[in-house]
Design a protein around this motif. Structure first.
Motif, PDB file in Angstrom:
ATOM      1  N   THR A  28       6.810  13.607  -0.099  1.00 17.23           N
ATOM      2  CA  THR A  28       5.800  12.607   0.219  1.00 17.23           C
ATOM      3  C   THR A  28       6.411  11.232  -0.019  1.00 17.23           C
ATOM      4  O   THR A  28       6.800  10.896  -1.133  1.00 17.23           O
ATOM      5  N   LEU A  29       6.500  10.439   1.065  1.00 20.47           N
ATOM      6  CA  LEU A  29       7.175   9.151   1.006  1.00 20.47           C
ATOM      7  C   LEU A  29       6.278   8.054   1.553  1.00 20.47           C
ATOM      8  O   LEU A  29       5.200   8.318   2.083  1.00 20.47           O
ATOM      9  N   TYR A  47       7.928  13.894   4.779  1.00 17.33           N
ATOM     10  CA  TYR A  47       9.300  13.888   5.283  1.00 17.33           C
ATOM     11  C   TYR A  47       9.911  15.268   5.057  1.00 17.33           C
ATOM     12  O   TYR A  47       9.952  15.759   3.928  1.00 17.33           O
ATOM     13  N   LYS A  48      10.391  15.904   6.125  1.00 16.38           N
ATOM     14  CA  LYS A  48      11.004  17.223   6.016  1.00 16.38           C
ATOM     15  C   LYS A  48      12.499  17.067   5.776  1.00 16.38           C
ATOM     16  O   LYS A  48      13.214  16.507   6.592  1.00 16.38           O
ATOM     17  N   LEU A 301      17.218  11.417  -0.833  1.00 15.85           N
ATOM     18  CA  LEU A 301      16.724  10.955   0.468  1.00 15.85           C
ATOM     19  C   LEU A 301      17.808  10.195   1.217  1.00 15.85           C
ATOM     20  O   LEU A 301      17.949  10.349   2.446  1.00 15.85           O
ATOM     21  N   ALA A 302      18.583   9.378   0.519  1.00 16.05           N
ATOM     22  CA  ALA A 302      19.628   8.596   1.174  1.00 16.05           C
ATOM     23  C   ALA A 302      20.655   9.497   1.852  1.00 16.05           C
ATOM     24  O   ALA A 302      21.056   9.250   2.998  1.00 16.05           O
ATOM     25  N   ASP A 318      12.258   1.005   6.678  1.00 16.18           N
ATOM     26  CA  ASP A 318      12.179   0.796   5.232  1.00 16.18           C
ATOM     27  C   ASP A 318      11.382   1.946   4.639  1.00 16.18           C
ATOM     28  O   ASP A 318      10.160   2.026   4.795  1.00 16.18           O
ATOM     29  N   VAL A 319      12.040   2.861   3.932  1.00 15.47           N
ATOM     30  CA  VAL A 319      11.392   4.103   3.525  1.00 15.47           C
ATOM     31  C   VAL A 319      11.815   4.470   2.109  1.00 15.47           C
ATOM     32  O   VAL A 319      12.933   4.176   1.685  1.00 15.47           O
ATOM     33  N   GLY A 320      10.895   5.090   1.377  1.00 24.30           N
ATOM     34  CA  GLY A 320      11.224   5.523   0.022  1.00 24.30           C
ATOM     35  C   GLY A 320      10.023   6.123  -0.677  1.00 24.30           C
ATOM     36  O   GLY A 320       8.937   6.238  -0.100  1.00 24.30           O
ATOM     37  N   PRO A 321      10.194   6.513  -1.938  1.00 24.85           N
ATOM     38  CA  PRO A 321       9.097   7.122  -2.691  1.00 24.85           C
ATOM     39  C   PRO A 321       7.995   6.120  -3.026  1.00 24.85           C
ATOM     40  O   PRO A 321       8.195   4.910  -2.957  1.00 24.85           O
TER      41      PRO A 321
END
Length: 355
Positions: A28-29, A47-48, A301-302, A318-321
């Motif tokens: 979940t992001l 996100y898979k 994730l990176a 721009d994506v992240g926890p």
């Protein structure tokens, strides 16, 4: 010799890292827009993650340093996911946020070697503007803001929001028990105007803007506990604040300093991000609040995103926890697999595929 030891650790550590990295199929992001903006709109996504890579890609990761639990957690996440996917990873640390020329040399090396892509934890948002060579392979921003039109994917969180969460926790506490005089807040939020410290400061200031809280000191230094002890010595000789809000390294130093000066409980401590010592401080009621941006998950994730990009995916923006808000006494020490590296983990600089 040290590099050889790290290579051996990487090889020996692949099996347990693999087991931990493959525990969840989706994360979940938060997807944030506009890209690289201080104030952003957030959309929650599922996100898979990948379970394998099509090739044994070679990825170069550049980070400011591995001197604290934050970047060690990033390293652990990078190594975990690279090991799981069977790709090659080589990591370089600049040694400090103040070593821009060293990171530029490392960037040049990675661009001129047979790496397929670069994960860049930049020591400065304008780092690429100072690079004189040709950029001939994908670069993904890792954790820190990187202001350049060629950067269209960043893995991290909004550091303004990190600061806002920490400042908001103090404003809320003050609101519950209105004081008769202004509440004194001292800031020790990290190296000045590099990494996320500038936006952290802005987030804190905005969060307390309509409260009876007065910022009585702002101090910056490199993330070194001895340097922070010196800053704390000068701060506490000048005046005794009601709150100290700082980087995890600063607050770790403050726990011991306050105890030595018999100020524990009189001065409340707030951390802008999480570390093992901050987690223990929350658990033992020595730290009242910490933001947590799940750095291990960021590292995993990176790697996942850079492999997807190399295999044909479009940019991820721009994506992240999601940032977690942690309060004293309301945490358990075994809750944070996505946030902290294991206690026995040492920095690893190489992951080599067996394929």
């Amino acid at each position: 010799m040290r590099r050889l030891v790290y290579m051996l650790i990487a090889c020996l550590g692949i099996i347990p890292l693999l087991a931990e990295a493959s525990s969840d199929s989706t994360w979940t992001l938060q997807q944030r827009t506009p890209f690289n903006a201080k104030i952003q709109t957030v959309r929650t996504i599922q996100y898979k993650q990948l379970t394998s890579a099509k090739k044994t890609w070679r990825v170069c990761a550049l980070v400011p340093h591995l001197k604290d639990a934050y970047w060690i957690g990033i390293d652990y996440g990078l190594v975990s996911k690279a090991s799981q996917l069977g790709i090659n990873l080589e990591l370089f640390e600049a040694g400090s946020y103040y070593r821009k020329q060293q990171q530029l040399k490392q960037l040049e090396y990675c661009l001129n070697q047979s790496f397929d892509a670069i994960l860049l934890g930049a020591v400065s948002p304008n780092l690429l503007d100072q690079y004189q060579g040709t950029i001939n392979k994908p670069i993904i921003a890792l954790v820190n803001r990187l202001d350049n039109p060629i950067i269209t994917t960043r893995v991290g969180v909004n550091w303004y929001q990190m600061g806002w969460e920490a400042g908001h926790s103090i404003a809320n506490a003050v609101k519950k028990s209105p004081p008769s005089s202004p509440v004194k807040l001292a800031l020790l939020t990290g190296p000045e105007s590099v990494g996320g410290s500038h936006w952290v400061d802005l987030g804190i200031q905005d969060a307390i803007a309509d409260s009876p809280i007065e910022i009585t000191s702002i101090r910056h230094t490199d993330n070194n506990r001895d340097l922070y002890r010196d800053q704390l010595h000068h701060l506490l000789n000048d005046h005794i604040p009601d709150y100290i809000l700082g980087s995890a390294v600063a607050i770790e130093a403050a726990i011991g300093t306050l105890q030595h000066r018999q100020l524990t409980g009189q001065v409340k401590l707030v951390s802008s991000y999480l570390s093992p010592a901050i987690l223990r401080g929350l658990y033992r009621n020595k730290v009242v609040f910490s933001s947590d941006d799940q750095v291990v998950l960021q590292g995993k994730l990176a790697i996942d995103i850079v492999v997807k990009l190399l295999e044909g995916a479009h940019s991820f923006g721009d994506v992240g926890p999601q940032i977690q808000a942690l309060k004293q006494g309301a945490v358990q020490l075994n809750m944070f697999n996505n946030s902290l590296a294991p206690a026995d983990f040492y920095p690893i600089y190489h992951v080599t595929s067996n394929n």
